[in-house]
Design a protein around this motif. Structure first.
Motif, PDB file in Angstrom:
ATOM      1  N   SER A   1     -28.789  -1.959  -8.624  1.00  0.00           N
ATOM      2  CA  SER A   1     -30.233  -2.075  -8.631  1.00  0.00           C
ATOM      3  C   SER A   1     -30.784  -1.686  -9.986  1.00  0.00           C
ATOM      4  O   SER A   1     -30.064  -1.199 -10.856  1.00  0.00           O
ATOM      5  CB  SER A   1     -30.825  -1.214  -7.527  1.00  0.00           C
ATOM      6  OG  SER A   1     -30.851   0.142  -7.889  1.00  0.00           O
ATOM      7  N   GLY A   2     -32.070  -1.844 -10.157  1.00  0.00           N
ATOM      8  CA  GLY A   2     -32.706  -1.536 -11.435  1.00  0.00           C
ATOM      9  C   GLY A   2     -32.637  -0.068 -11.793  1.00  0.00           C
ATOM     10  O   GLY A   2     -32.526   0.292 -12.965  1.00  0.00           O
ATOM     11  N   ILE A   3     -32.692   0.791 -10.775  1.00  0.00           N
ATOM     12  CA  ILE A   3     -32.663   2.225 -11.050  1.00  0.00           C
ATOM     13  C   ILE A   3     -31.283   2.637 -11.548  1.00  0.00           C
ATOM     14  O   ILE A   3     -31.161   3.449 -12.453  1.00  0.00           O
ATOM     15  CB  ILE A   3     -33.099   3.019  -9.810  1.00  0.00           C
ATOM     16  CG1 ILE A   3     -34.588   2.765  -9.594  1.00  0.00           C
ATOM     17  CG2 ILE A   3     -32.814   4.484  -9.952  1.00  0.00           C
ATOM     18  CD1 ILE A   3     -35.180   3.405  -8.399  1.00  0.00           C
ATOM     19  N   CYS A   4     -30.220   2.050 -10.992  1.00  0.00           N
ATOM     20  CA  CYS A   4     -28.869   2.341 -11.485  1.00  0.00           C
ATOM     21  C   CYS A   4     -28.739   1.921 -12.941  1.00  0.00           C
ATOM     22  O   CYS A   4     -28.158   2.646 -13.744  1.00  0.00           O
ATOM     23  CB  CYS A   4     -27.836   1.594 -10.652  1.00  0.00           C
ATOM     24  SG  CYS A   4     -27.153   2.590  -9.344  1.00  0.00           S
ATOM     25  N   ILE A   9     -28.738   3.276 -18.968  1.00  0.00           N
ATOM     26  CA  ILE A   9     -29.433   3.153 -20.248  1.00  0.00           C
ATOM     27  C   ILE A   9     -29.876   4.522 -20.752  1.00  0.00           C
ATOM     28  O   ILE A   9     -29.665   4.859 -21.918  1.00  0.00           O
ATOM     29  CB  ILE A   9     -30.623   2.185 -20.122  1.00  0.00           C
ATOM     30  CG1 ILE A   9     -30.112   0.759 -19.862  1.00  0.00           C
ATOM     31  CG2 ILE A   9     -31.499   2.219 -21.363  1.00  0.00           C
ATOM     32  CD1 ILE A   9     -31.181  -0.218 -19.449  1.00  0.00           C
ATOM     33  N   VAL A  10     -30.480   5.330 -19.883  1.00  0.00           N
ATOM     34  CA  VAL A  10     -30.959   6.654 -20.293  1.00  0.00           C
ATOM     35  C   VAL A  10     -29.792   7.545 -20.714  1.00  0.00           C
ATOM     36  O   VAL A  10     -29.834   8.199 -21.754  1.00  0.00           O
ATOM     37  CB  VAL A  10     -31.782   7.308 -19.155  1.00  0.00           C
ATOM     38  CG1 VAL A  10     -32.034   8.777 -19.434  1.00  0.00           C
ATOM     39  CG2 VAL A  10     -33.096   6.567 -18.969  1.00  0.00           C
ATOM     40  N   ILE A  29     -22.595   1.515 -22.936  1.00  0.00           N
ATOM     41  CA  ILE A  29     -22.857   1.188 -21.529  1.00  0.00           C
ATOM     42  C   ILE A  29     -21.598   0.690 -20.818  1.00  0.00           C
ATOM     43  O   ILE A  29     -21.270   1.185 -19.736  1.00  0.00           O
ATOM     44  CB  ILE A  29     -24.043   0.208 -21.401  1.00  0.00           C
ATOM     45  CG1 ILE A  29     -25.337   0.929 -21.794  1.00  0.00           C
ATOM     46  CG2 ILE A  29     -24.150  -0.336 -19.984  1.00  0.00           C
ATOM     47  CD1 ILE A  29     -26.565   0.056 -21.846  1.00  0.00           C
ATOM     48  N   PRO A  30     -20.830  -0.260 -21.393  1.00  0.00           N
ATOM     49  CA  PRO A  30     -19.578  -0.639 -20.710  1.00  0.00           C
ATOM     50  C   PRO A  30     -18.581   0.511 -20.606  1.00  0.00           C
ATOM     51  O   PRO A  30     -17.873   0.630 -19.601  1.00  0.00           O
ATOM     52  CB  PRO A  30     -19.017  -1.767 -21.576  1.00  0.00           C
ATOM     53  CG  PRO A  30     -20.189  -2.316 -22.308  1.00  0.00           C
ATOM     54  CD  PRO A  30     -21.114  -1.164 -22.508  1.00  0.00           C
ATOM     55  N   CYS A  31     -18.526   1.372 -21.634  1.00  0.00           N
ATOM     56  CA  CYS A  31     -17.626   2.532 -21.564  1.00  0.00           C
ATOM     57  C   CYS A  31     -18.031   3.461 -20.425  1.00  0.00           C
ATOM     58  O   CYS A  31     -17.176   3.981 -19.699  1.00  0.00           O
ATOM     59  CB  CYS A  31     -17.623   3.287 -22.890  1.00  0.00           C
ATOM     60  SG  CYS A  31     -16.787   2.399 -24.207  1.00  0.00           S
ATOM     61  N   MET A  32     -19.333   3.663 -20.244  1.00  0.00           N
ATOM     62  CA  MET A  32     -19.795   4.514 -19.159  1.00  0.00           C
ATOM     63  C   MET A  32     -19.460   3.874 -17.809  1.00  0.00           C
ATOM     64  O   MET A  32     -19.076   4.583 -16.865  1.00  0.00           O
ATOM     65  CB  MET A  32     -21.286   4.766 -19.264  1.00  0.00           C
ATOM     66  CG  MET A  32     -21.801   5.654 -18.159  1.00  0.00           C
ATOM     67  SD  MET A  32     -23.488   6.117 -18.416  1.00  0.00           S
ATOM     68  CE  MET A  32     -23.239   7.794 -18.932  1.00  0.00           C
ATOM     69  N   ASP A 153     -40.829   8.716 -24.400  1.00  0.00           N
ATOM     70  CA  ASP A 153     -40.798   8.666 -22.938  1.00  0.00           C
ATOM     71  C   ASP A 153     -39.751   9.627 -22.385  1.00  0.00           C
ATOM     72  O   ASP A 153     -39.910  10.201 -21.317  1.00  0.00           O
ATOM     73  CB  ASP A 153     -40.480   7.252 -22.451  1.00  0.00           C
ATOM     74  CG  ASP A 153     -41.595   6.284 -22.787  1.00  0.00           C
ATOM     75  OD1 ASP A 153     -42.733   6.738 -22.959  1.00  0.00           O
ATOM     76  OD2 ASP A 153     -41.309   5.086 -22.885  1.00  0.00           O
ATOM     77  N   LEU A 154     -38.665   9.791 -23.108  1.00  0.00           N
ATOM     78  CA  LEU A 154     -37.610  10.731 -22.761  1.00  0.00           C
ATOM     79  C   LEU A 154     -37.684  11.876 -23.763  1.00  0.00           C
ATOM     80  O   LEU A 154     -37.341  11.721 -24.925  1.00  0.00           O
ATOM     81  CB  LEU A 154     -36.252  10.029 -22.815  1.00  0.00           C
ATOM     82  CG  LEU A 154     -35.049  10.811 -22.371  1.00  0.00           C
ATOM     83  CD1 LEU A 154     -35.197  11.246 -20.913  1.00  0.00           C
ATOM     84  CD2 LEU A 154     -33.803   9.982 -22.525  1.00  0.00           C
TER      85      LEU A 154
END
Length: 164
Positions: A1-4, A9-10, A29-32, A153-154
């Motif tokens: 889903s979008g939240i995942c 990303i964060v 991102i792919p490594c994670m 934002d973060l």
């Protein structure tokens, strides 16, 4: 889903800003995903308690560090510019982040069904949600007071490199 996807990303942005600044998000991102994939394949959730405990300790430590750094930023004498009570242009970003914060709401019914004393659940739920909301509001307010209009934002991205 979008939240995942947002979690990935964060988390990767934080990794990029703290641990590996020269690695792009297209690599992180792919490594994670490769790191997380074996963990999500575990069917017996009770065997994940050490990771849950570690996560809880790291979250508490992170909150303490963020509060400390924000308080330090508030007492510094640099020019932050005027602070406004409401930024109407960023209202939708605020609402999106609020929804993201409470995305675990889908776990309420299973938690209620598994509770030993269901009659105590409404009070515990109210206290938990109030504490969560208060904590997030304080972190947001302190971050705004520490970094002014230019706050990210973060808020972790506003700290000086090497601090974390």
């Amino acid at each position: 889903s979008g939240i995942c996807c947002t979690y990935f990303i964060v988390a990767c942005k934080l990794l990029q800003s703290t641990v590996c600044p020269h690695v792009g998000l297209d690599i992180l991102i792919p490594c994670m995903c490769l790191v997380i994939l074996p963990v999500v394949a575990i069917r017996k959730i009770s065997s994940l308690w050490p990771l849950s405990l570690l996560g809880t300790i790291l979250v508490v430590l992170g909150v303490v560090v963020v509060f400390g750094l924000e308080l330090e930023g508030m007492v510094e004498t640099h020019d932050r510019g005027p602070l406004r009570w409401m930024n109407w242009r960023e209202l939708l970003v605020c609402l999106g982040q609020a929804c993201f914060m409470f995305e675990g709401i889908g776990l309420i019914l299973p938690t209620f069904d598994a509770s030993k004393k269901p009659e105590d659940f409404p009070l515990i739920y109210t206290i938990t949600m109030t504490a969560t909301l208060s904590l997030v509001c304080c972190i947001g307010l302190f971050g705004y007071m520490a970094f002014g209009q230019g706050v990210q934002d973060l808020v972790l991205l506003d700290f000086q490199p090497g601090v974390l």
